[in-house]
Motif scaffolding. Structure first.
Motif, mmCIF file in Angstrom:
data_model
loop_
_atom_site.group_PDB
_atom_site.id
_atom_site.type_symbol
_atom_site.label_atom_id
_atom_site.label_comp_id
_atom_site.label_asym_id
_atom_site.label_seq_id
_atom_site.Cartn_x
_atom_site.Cartn_y
_atom_site.Cartn_z
ATOM 1 N N THR A 1 0.766 -1.256 0.067
ATOM 2 C CA THR A 1 0.278 0.168 0.078
ATOM 3 C C THR A 1 1.043 1.233 -0.126
ATOM 4 O OG1 THR A 1 -1.670 -1.242 1.253
ATOM 5 C CG2 THR A 1 -1.869 1.321 1.161
ATOM 6 N N GLY A 2 0.614 2.015 -0.897
ATOM 7 C CA GLY A 2 1.411 3.583 -1.067
ATOM 8 C C GLY A 2 0.825 4.582 -0.792
ATOM 9 N N LYS A 3 1.074 5.557 -0.040
ATOM 10 C CA LYS A 3 0.366 6.688 0.055
ATOM 11 C C LYS A 3 1.273 7.826 -0.170
ATOM 12 C CE LYS A 3 -1.517 9.156 4.052
ATOM 13 N NZ LYS A 3 -1.681 9.349 5.458
ATOM 14 N N LEU A 4 0.421 9.128 -0.690
ATOM 15 C CA LEU A 4 1.002 10.144 -1.081
ATOM 16 C C LEU A 4 0.091 11.307 -0.876
ATOM 17 C CD1 LEU A 4 3.360 11.058 -3.738
ATOM 18 C CD2 LEU A 4 1.399 12.292 -3.947
ATOM 19 N N ASP A 5 0.644 12.233 0.105
ATOM 20 C CA ASP A 5 -0.216 13.385 0.348
ATOM 21 C C ASP A 5 -0.144 14.554 -0.588
ATOM 22 O OD1 ASP A 5 -0.829 12.649 3.069
ATOM 23 O OD2 ASP A 5 0.966 13.290 3.837
ATOM 24 N N PHE A 6 -0.947 15.366 -0.898
ATOM 25 C CA PHE A 6 -0.935 16.396 -1.776
ATOM 26 C C PHE A 6 -1.634 17.684 -1.409
ATOM 27 C CE2 PHE A 6 -4.775 14.100 -2.857
ATOM 28 C CZ PHE A 6 -5.831 15.027 -3.032
ATOM 29 N N LYS A 7 -1.363 18.993 -1.831
ATOM 30 C CA LYS A 7 -1.903 20.124 -1.436
ATOM 31 C C LYS A 7 -2.113 21.039 -2.790
ATOM 32 C CE LYS A 7 -0.386 20.375 3.165
ATOM 33 N NZ LYS A 7 0.725 20.317 3.961
ATOM 34 N N GLY A 8 -3.199 21.774 -2.797
ATOM 35 C CA GLY A 8 -3.354 22.693 -4.021
ATOM 36 C C GLY A 8 -4.644 23.105 -3.925
ATOM 37 N N PRO A 9 -5.411 23.383 -4.805
ATOM 38 C CA PRO A 9 -6.836 23.859 -4.821
ATOM 39 C C PRO A 9 -7.636 23.032 -3.736
ATOM 40 C CG PRO A 9 -6.221 23.659 -7.117
ATOM 41 C CD PRO A 9 -5.140 22.993 -6.135
ATOM 42 N N PHE A 10 -7.359 21.597 -3.630
ATOM 43 C CA PHE A 10 -7.838 20.948 -2.610
ATOM 44 C C PHE A 10 -6.688 20.043 -2.144
ATOM 45 C CE2 PHE A 10 -9.266 19.205 -6.719
ATOM 46 C CZ PHE A 10 -8.458 17.927 -6.747
ATOM 47 N N SER A 11 -6.850 19.650 -0.892
ATOM 48 C CA SER A 11 -5.750 18.894 -0.287
ATOM 49 C C SER A 11 -6.292 17.452 0.087
ATOM 50 C CB SER A 11 -5.025 19.528 0.928
ATOM 51 O OG SER A 11 -4.509 20.669 0.332
ATOM 52 N N GLY A 12 -5.387 16.614 0.365
ATOM 53 C CA GLY A 12 -5.803 15.200 0.837
ATOM 54 C C GLY A 12 -4.513 14.341 0.607
ATOM 55 N N TYR A 13 -5.102 13.094 0.412
ATOM 56 C CA TYR A 13 -3.860 12.019 -0.071
ATOM 57 C C TYR A 13 -4.614 10.805 -1.117
ATOM 58 C CZ TYR A 13 -6.221 9.575 3.999
ATOM 59 O OH TYR A 13 -7.067 8.922 4.686
ATOM 60 N N HIS A 69 1.195 20.529 -5.243
ATOM 61 C CA HIS A 69 2.280 20.213 -4.423
ATOM 62 C C HIS A 69 2.286 18.433 -3.723
ATOM 63 C CE1 HIS A 69 3.860 24.072 -4.775
ATOM 64 N NE2 HIS A 69 2.716 24.786 -4.388
ATOM 65 N N LEU A 70 2.978 17.679 -4.308
ATOM 66 C CA LEU A 70 3.016 16.353 -4.162
ATOM 67 C C LEU A 70 3.877 16.050 -2.868
ATOM 68 C CD1 LEU A 70 2.777 14.543 -7.505
ATOM 69 C CD2 LEU A 70 0.936 15.561 -5.903
ATOM 70 N N GLY A 71 3.435 15.571 -1.722
ATOM 71 C CA GLY A 71 4.492 15.161 -0.946
ATOM 72 C C GLY A 71 5.434 13.843 -1.046
ATOM 73 N N ILE A 72 6.146 13.370 -0.288
ATOM 74 C CA ILE A 72 7.058 12.353 -0.442
ATOM 75 C C ILE A 72 6.052 11.046 -0.454
ATOM 76 C CG2 ILE A 72 9.043 11.051 0.371
ATOM 77 C CD1 ILE A 72 9.880 13.593 1.395
ATOM 78 N N PRO A 73 6.194 10.201 -1.307
ATOM 79 C CA PRO A 73 5.129 8.940 -1.343
ATOM 80 C C PRO A 73 6.051 8.133 -0.305
ATOM 81 C CG PRO A 73 6.565 8.931 -3.410
ATOM 82 C CD PRO A 73 6.653 10.343 -2.470
ATOM 83 N N GLU A 74 5.055 7.225 0.605
ATOM 84 C CA GLU A 74 5.300 6.319 1.652
ATOM 85 C C GLU A 74 4.569 5.183 1.194
ATOM 86 O OE1 GLU A 74 4.117 7.878 5.580
ATOM 87 O OE2 GLU A 74 2.896 9.300 4.311
ATOM 88 N N PHE A 75 5.341 4.036 1.840
ATOM 89 C CA PHE A 75 4.924 2.826 1.775
ATOM 90 C C PHE A 75 4.251 2.475 3.275
ATOM 91 C CE2 PHE A 75 4.890 -1.859 2.362
ATOM 92 C CZ PHE A 75 4.312 -2.387 1.028
#
Length: 111
Positions: A1-13, A69-75
């Motif tokens: 399972t890989g996860k990546l946070d993001f921020k911009g006009p809307f944010s989440g993961y 803006h993409l965060g650092i992907p994590e496992f």
């Protein structure tokens, strides 16, 4: 399972779900290695790169004038994802049946 946070006009993961065996096979293909020689670290890094590619591709098609803006992907451990109960009104889940198995992509907005 890989996860990546993001921020911009809307944010989440974004979360990318893939069975272990399929992830190992995919990692071997990505790296041009024999599947028996692929380490767990190789698999983890491949899953993180896939979620990064999915996020980049998704947001590049959203709106060319917007910046995400993409965060650092994590496992991440899939059990930790199941323990988190996001507001289901802000969740998009896409199950994908492949020839080998089932994978999934989940986007959680606003958390």
């Amino acid at each position: 399972t890989g996860k990546l946070d993001f921020k911009g006009p809307f944010s989440g993961y974004l979360i990318f779900f893939i069975p272990k065996e399929m992830a190992a096979s995919l990692a071997a293909r990505f790296l041009g290695m024999d599947e028996g020689k692929v380490s767990q670290e190789n698999v983890n890094e491949t899953v993180k790169e896939i979620v990064n590619m999915i996020a980049g591709g998704t947001f590049s098609h959203y709106d060319e004038s917007e910046v995400f803006h993409l965060g650092i992907p994590e496992f991440v451990d899939p059990d930790s994802v199941r323990d988190h109960d996001p507001d289901l009104e802000n969740v998009i889940f896409i199950p994908i049946d492949t020839l080998e198995d089932r994978i999934g992509l989940m986007m959680v907005i606003g958390n």
